[in-house]
Design a protein around this motif. Structure first.
Motif, PDB file in Angstrom:
ATOM      1  N   LEU A  78       0.865  -1.174   0.000  1.00  0.00           N
ATOM      2  CA  LEU A  78       0.000   0.000   0.000  1.00  0.00           C
ATOM      3  C   LEU A  78       0.900   1.221   0.000  1.00  0.00           C
ATOM      4  CD1 LEU A  78      -2.829   1.327   0.297  1.00  0.00           C
ATOM      5  CD2 LEU A  78      -2.525   1.120   2.785  1.00  0.00           C
ATOM      6  N   GLY A 128      -6.630  -5.931   0.459  1.00  0.00           N
ATOM      7  CA  GLY A 128      -5.878  -5.837   1.703  1.00  0.00           C
ATOM      8  C   GLY A 128      -6.108  -7.057   2.562  1.00  0.00           C
ATOM      9  N   TRP A 130      -6.088  -2.016   7.408  1.00  0.00           N
ATOM     10  CA  TRP A 130      -5.250  -2.004   6.209  1.00  0.00           C
ATOM     11  C   TRP A 130      -3.919  -2.717   6.426  1.00  0.00           C
ATOM     12  CZ3 TRP A 130      -6.711   0.235   1.514  1.00  0.00           C
ATOM     13  CH2 TRP A 130      -7.917   0.936   1.534  1.00  0.00           C
TER      14      TRP A 130
END
Length: 185
Positions: free
Chosen positions: A49, A113, A141
């Protein structure tokens, strides 16, 4: 700006038109990825991410070095356009995507995720990195034992992040880099 390692090494990246986007320099990216490849190479093969993604250079570098997928989170229109252009020109829409969102209010992680490696490169000196990190934790996350790389202006890295263990800290010019591990509550 270019990719400094992996399968796309040497490939040029599109650059912003003005100073509103501050990409991580090639030299700092190379140093950072060298540190990670020696300390936690498995993190580079997982899900990435890239928040406050800017041009997407950090996430693209991770994909070049073997990451399975990358989500770029960016709200700035010019930066999001650059990321979209990179995804298209690299032909990576099956393993990369852009979420146009404010990283300090990301909501819940989706099916891509949770993430094994999280880059956060917020605008310097505004405390947005910490705010985004805690919002990302609340939204699930971070994967168990995820690695967090926080880039901030030298002297502005938080001394402590609740839920994270500081593994390393470096200063390169005006930039401070903190490498943290998420400690699952």
């Amino acid at each position: 700006m270019r990719i400094v390692g992996g399968r796309w090494r040497g490939r040029r990246l599109l650059s912003p038109k003005d100073q509103s986007i501050r990409p991580t320099t090639d030299r700092n990216r190379e140093s950072l990825f060298n540190i990670m490849s020696h300390r936690r190479p498995q993190q580079l093969e997982g899900r990435v991410l890239d928040v406050f993604a800017g041009t997407g250079a950090l996430g693209l570098e991770a994909l070049s070095r073997g990451a399975s997928r990358c989500v770029f989170m960016e709200k700035n229109r010019q930066a999001a356009t650059l990321i979209d252009q990179h995804i298209e020109s690299f032909g990576i829409d099956e393993c990369a995507r852009l979420i146009r969102a404010d990283a300090t209010r990301p909501g819940q992680a989706d099916e891509w995720g949770p993430f094994d490696l999280v880059f956060a490169d917020p605008p310097y000196g505004k405390g947005l990195g910490e705010k985004a990190i805690y919002a990302l934790v609340a939204g699930n996350w971070f994967a168990d034992q995820a690695l967090l790389i926080l880039e901030e202006k030298q002297g502005f890295l938080p001394e402590r992040l609740d839920g994270f263990e500081l593994m390393d800290q470096r200063d390169w010019g005006e930039t401070g880099i903190g490498i943290y591990q998420f400690v699952t509550p």
